[in-house]
Design a protein around this motif. Structure first.
Motif, PDB file in Angstrom:
ATOM      1  N   VAL A   5       0.973  -1.054   0.058  1.00 24.45           N
ATOM      2  CA  VAL A   5       0.247   0.224  -0.070  1.00 24.45           C
ATOM      3  C   VAL A   5       1.115   1.126  -0.119  1.00 24.45           C
ATOM      4  O   VAL A   5       1.382   1.611   0.984  1.00 24.45           O
ATOM      5  CB  VAL A   5      -1.159   0.632   0.764  1.00 24.45           C
ATOM      6  N   CYS A   6       0.685   2.008  -0.858  1.00 27.61           N
ATOM      7  CA  CYS A   6       2.166   3.463  -0.997  1.00 27.61           C
ATOM      8  C   CYS A   6       1.362   3.922  -0.216  1.00 27.61           C
ATOM      9  O   CYS A   6       0.310   4.371  -0.310  1.00 27.61           O
ATOM     10  CB  CYS A   6       1.281   3.830  -2.357  1.00 27.61           C
ATOM     11  N   THR A   7       2.038   4.937   0.293  1.00 24.17           N
ATOM     12  CA  THR A   7       2.391   5.167   1.616  1.00 24.17           C
ATOM     13  C   THR A   7       1.520   6.787   1.108  1.00 24.17           C
ATOM     14  O   THR A   7       1.277   8.048   1.884  1.00 24.17           O
ATOM     15  CB  THR A   7       4.007   5.610   2.897  1.00 24.17           C
ATOM     16  N   HIS A   8       1.679   7.008   0.036  1.00 29.21           N
ATOM     17  CA  HIS A   8       1.295   8.385  -1.211  1.00 29.21           C
ATOM     18  C   HIS A   8      -0.444   8.661  -0.348  1.00 29.21           C
ATOM     19  O   HIS A   8      -1.255   9.168   1.043  1.00 29.21           O
ATOM     20  CB  HIS A   8       1.380   8.532  -2.087  1.00 29.21           C
ATOM     21  N   LEU A   9      -0.976   7.436  -1.284  1.00 26.61           N
ATOM     22  CA  LEU A   9      -2.346   7.629  -0.772  1.00 26.61           C
ATOM     23  C   LEU A   9      -2.718   6.973  -1.150  1.00 26.61           C
ATOM     24  O   LEU A   9      -4.200   6.242  -1.284  1.00 26.61           O
ATOM     25  CB  LEU A   9      -3.047   8.607  -2.182  1.00 26.61           C
ATOM     26  N   GLY A  10      -2.894   5.639  -1.521  1.00 29.77           N
ATOM     27  CA  GLY A  10      -2.916   4.157  -0.740  1.00 29.77           C
ATOM     28  C   GLY A  10      -3.283   3.428  -2.433  1.00 29.77           C
ATOM     29  O   GLY A  10      -3.438   2.071  -1.829  1.00 29.77           O
ATOM     30  N   CYS A  11      -2.346   3.374  -3.344  1.00 28.16           N
ATOM     31  CA  CYS A  11      -2.453   2.552  -4.649  1.00 28.16           C
ATOM     32  C   CYS A  11      -1.581   1.508  -4.228  1.00 28.16           C
ATOM     33  O   CYS A  11      -1.045   1.840  -3.470  1.00 28.16           O
ATOM     34  CB  CYS A  11      -2.378   3.203  -6.072  1.00 28.16           C
ATOM     35  N   ILE A  12      -1.810   0.402  -4.736  1.00 32.25           N
ATOM     36  CA  ILE A  12      -1.077  -0.648  -4.268  1.00 32.25           C
ATOM     37  C   ILE A  12      -0.347  -0.275  -5.562  1.00 32.25           C
ATOM     38  O   ILE A  12      -0.265  -0.555  -7.141  1.00 32.25           O
ATOM     39  CB  ILE A  12      -2.346  -1.583  -4.526  1.00 32.25           C
ATOM     40  N   ALA A  53       6.980   0.386  -7.865  1.00 37.00           N
ATOM     41  CA  ALA A  53       6.455   1.160  -8.859  1.00 37.00           C
ATOM     42  C   ALA A  53       5.301   1.662  -7.448  1.00 37.00           C
ATOM     43  O   ALA A  53       4.163   0.655  -7.698  1.00 37.00           O
ATOM     44  CB  ALA A  53       6.134   1.341  -9.373  1.00 37.00           C
ATOM     45  N   CYS A  54       5.030   2.771  -7.906  1.00 35.61           N
ATOM     46  CA  CYS A  54       3.476   3.401  -8.052  1.00 35.61           C
ATOM     47  C   CYS A  54       2.759   3.549  -8.839  1.00 35.61           C
ATOM     48  O   CYS A  54       3.358   4.558  -9.184  1.00 35.61           O
ATOM     49  CB  CYS A  54       2.945   3.814  -6.296  1.00 35.61           C
ATOM     50  N   PRO A  55       1.668   2.641  -9.830  1.00 36.36           N
ATOM     51  CA  PRO A  55       1.145   3.568 -10.948  1.00 36.36           C
ATOM     52  C   PRO A  55       0.317   4.741 -10.768  1.00 36.36           C
ATOM     53  O   PRO A  55      -0.154   5.046 -10.963  1.00 36.36           O
ATOM     54  CB  PRO A  55      -0.214   2.663 -10.741  1.00 36.36           C
ATOM     55  N   CYS A  56      -0.536   5.447  -9.254  1.00 42.92           N
ATOM     56  CA  CYS A  56      -0.590   6.408  -9.577  1.00 42.92           C
ATOM     57  C   CYS A  56      -0.362   7.458 -10.157  1.00 42.92           C
ATOM     58  O   CYS A  56      -0.678   8.496 -10.629  1.00 42.92           O
ATOM     59  CB  CYS A  56      -1.835   6.263  -8.165  1.00 42.92           C
ATOM     60  N   HIS A  57       1.057   7.579  -8.766  1.00 43.68           N
ATOM     61  CA  HIS A  57       1.486   9.027  -8.876  1.00 43.68           C
ATOM     62  C   HIS A  57       3.201   8.689  -9.148  1.00 43.68           C
ATOM     63  O   HIS A  57       3.393   9.996  -8.814  1.00 43.68           O
ATOM     64  CB  HIS A  57       1.399  10.117  -7.864  1.00 43.68           C
ATOM     65  N   ALA A  58       3.072   7.733  -9.832  1.00 48.49           N
ATOM     66  CA  ALA A  58       5.097   7.486 -10.277  1.00 48.49           C
ATOM     67  C   ALA A  58       5.388   7.425  -9.398  1.00 48.49           C
ATOM     68  O   ALA A  58       6.632   8.198  -9.333  1.00 48.49           O
ATOM     69  CB  ALA A  58       5.165   8.479 -11.415  1.00 48.49           C
ATOM     70  N   GLY A  59       5.303   7.312  -7.994  1.00 51.13           N
ATOM     71  CA  GLY A  59       6.024   7.244  -6.720  1.00 51.13           C
ATOM     72  C   GLY A  59       6.921   5.470  -7.139  1.00 51.13           C
ATOM     73  O   GLY A  59       6.545   5.479  -6.979  1.00 51.13           O
ATOM     74  N   PHE A  60       8.636   6.052  -6.364  1.00 51.45           N
ATOM     75  CA  PHE A  60       9.222   4.758  -6.334  1.00 51.45           C
ATOM     76  C   PHE A  60      10.032   4.904  -5.633  1.00 51.45           C
ATOM     77  O   PHE A  60       9.835   5.383  -5.004  1.00 51.45           O
ATOM     78  CB  PHE A  60      10.069   4.827  -7.424  1.00 51.45           C
ATOM     79  N   GLY A  81       8.940  10.835  -6.750  1.00 55.01           N
ATOM     80  CA  GLY A  81       7.590  11.019  -6.143  1.00 55.01           C
ATOM     81  C   GLY A  81       6.699  11.730  -4.921  1.00 55.01           C
ATOM     82  O   GLY A  81       7.967  11.495  -4.600  1.00 55.01           O
ATOM     83  N   PRO A  82       6.594  11.480  -5.102  1.00 50.49           N
ATOM     84  CA  PRO A  82       4.835  12.364  -3.816  1.00 50.49           C
ATOM     85  C   PRO A  82       5.371  11.649  -2.416  1.00 50.49           C
ATOM     86  O   PRO A  82       4.868  11.844  -1.778  1.00 50.49           O
ATOM     87  CB  PRO A  82       3.681  12.519  -4.685  1.00 50.49           C
ATOM     88  N   PRO A  83       4.952   9.863  -2.734  1.00 50.17           N
ATOM     89  CA  PRO A  83       5.157   9.416  -1.070  1.00 50.17           C
ATOM     90  C   PRO A  83       6.248  10.050   0.044  1.00 50.17           C
ATOM     91  O   PRO A  83       7.034  10.210  -0.235  1.00 50.17           O
ATOM     92  CB  PRO A  83       5.606   7.496  -1.720  1.00 50.17           C
ATOM     93  N   PRO A  84       5.544   9.918   0.448  1.00 45.80           N
ATOM     94  CA  PRO A  84       5.637  10.741   1.756  1.00 45.80           C
ATOM     95  C   PRO A  84       6.601   9.453   3.042  1.00 45.80           C
ATOM     96  O   PRO A  84       7.620  10.391   4.254  1.00 45.80           O
ATOM     97  CB  PRO A  84       4.751  11.327   2.849  1.00 45.80           C
TER      98      PRO A  84
HETATM   99  S1  FES Z   1      -0.904   6.798  -4.508  1.00 47.06           S
HETATM  100 FE1  FES Z   1       1.417   5.851  -4.894  1.00 47.06          FE
HETATM  101  S2  FES Z   1       2.115   7.803  -5.698  1.00 47.06           S
HETATM  102 FE2  FES Z   1       0.436   8.984  -4.715  1.00 47.06          FE
END
Ligand code: FES
Length: 154
Positions: A97-104, A115-122, A132-135
């Motif tokens: 679960v991505c720490t940004h907005l919770g995408c898988i 990689a996170c497909p939602c906002h290109a977090g790596f 990318g944006p994950p905090p």
């Molecule tokens: S939810 Fe993963 S980068 Fe935004």
């Protein structure tokens, strides 16, 4: 069976068991049982303790050969998605679960990054944010491989 071999066989069953033989067998059996009862705890104490297997709080998530080197597998443990990655030397497990907005997230084997497909977090193989944006980094989970089975701590 020849007559000669019968006479050399000590455990002959030709004659009926006498009362004395029966008592002898009972006494011998009792002595052996007592001796085994005394030796077993002593041997159990001396025998080295070897614990094979994962810790009690780890959960089997699959077999080692299910994931090729450089590959990954998504599993759900306790209602949470986890990503298990096999490197050349070990298995790693992270929260999927991505720490940004919770995408898988998924394992991008070409980039060797999570990689996170939602906002290109790596994330790297330690779970740290690369770009990318994950905090925050991805939470990692202990992995143990025993007898070809992969165990992960939820
Ligand atoms: S939810 Fe993963 S980068 Fe935004």
């Amino acid at each position: 069976m020849t007559e000669e071999s019968k006479s050399t066989n000590p455990a002959s069953f030709d004659r009926p068991m006498s009362r004395r033989d029966f008592i002898d067998w009972i006494i011998k059996g009792g002595l052996l049982t007592t001796l085994a009862g005394m030796l077993f705890p002593a041997l159990a104490y001396l025998w080295p303790v070897t614990r094979r297997g994962p810790a009690h709080d780890m959960v089997e998530v699959g077999r080692e050969d299910e994931i090729h080197v450089g590959g990954s597998k998504k599993v759900v443990l306790g209602g949470t998605a986890l990503l298990v990655i096999r490197t050349a030397t070990e298995f790693k497990a992270f929260s999927a679960v991505c720490t940004h907005l919770g995408c898988i997230v998924f394992w991008d084997s070409a980039k060797q990054l999570i990689a996170c497909p939602c906002h290109a977090g790596f994330f790297d193989l330690s779970g740290r944010v690369v770009s990318g944006p994950p905090p925050r980094p991805l939470a990692s989970h202990p992995v143990n491989v025993v007898d070809g089975k992969i165990f992960v701590k939820p």
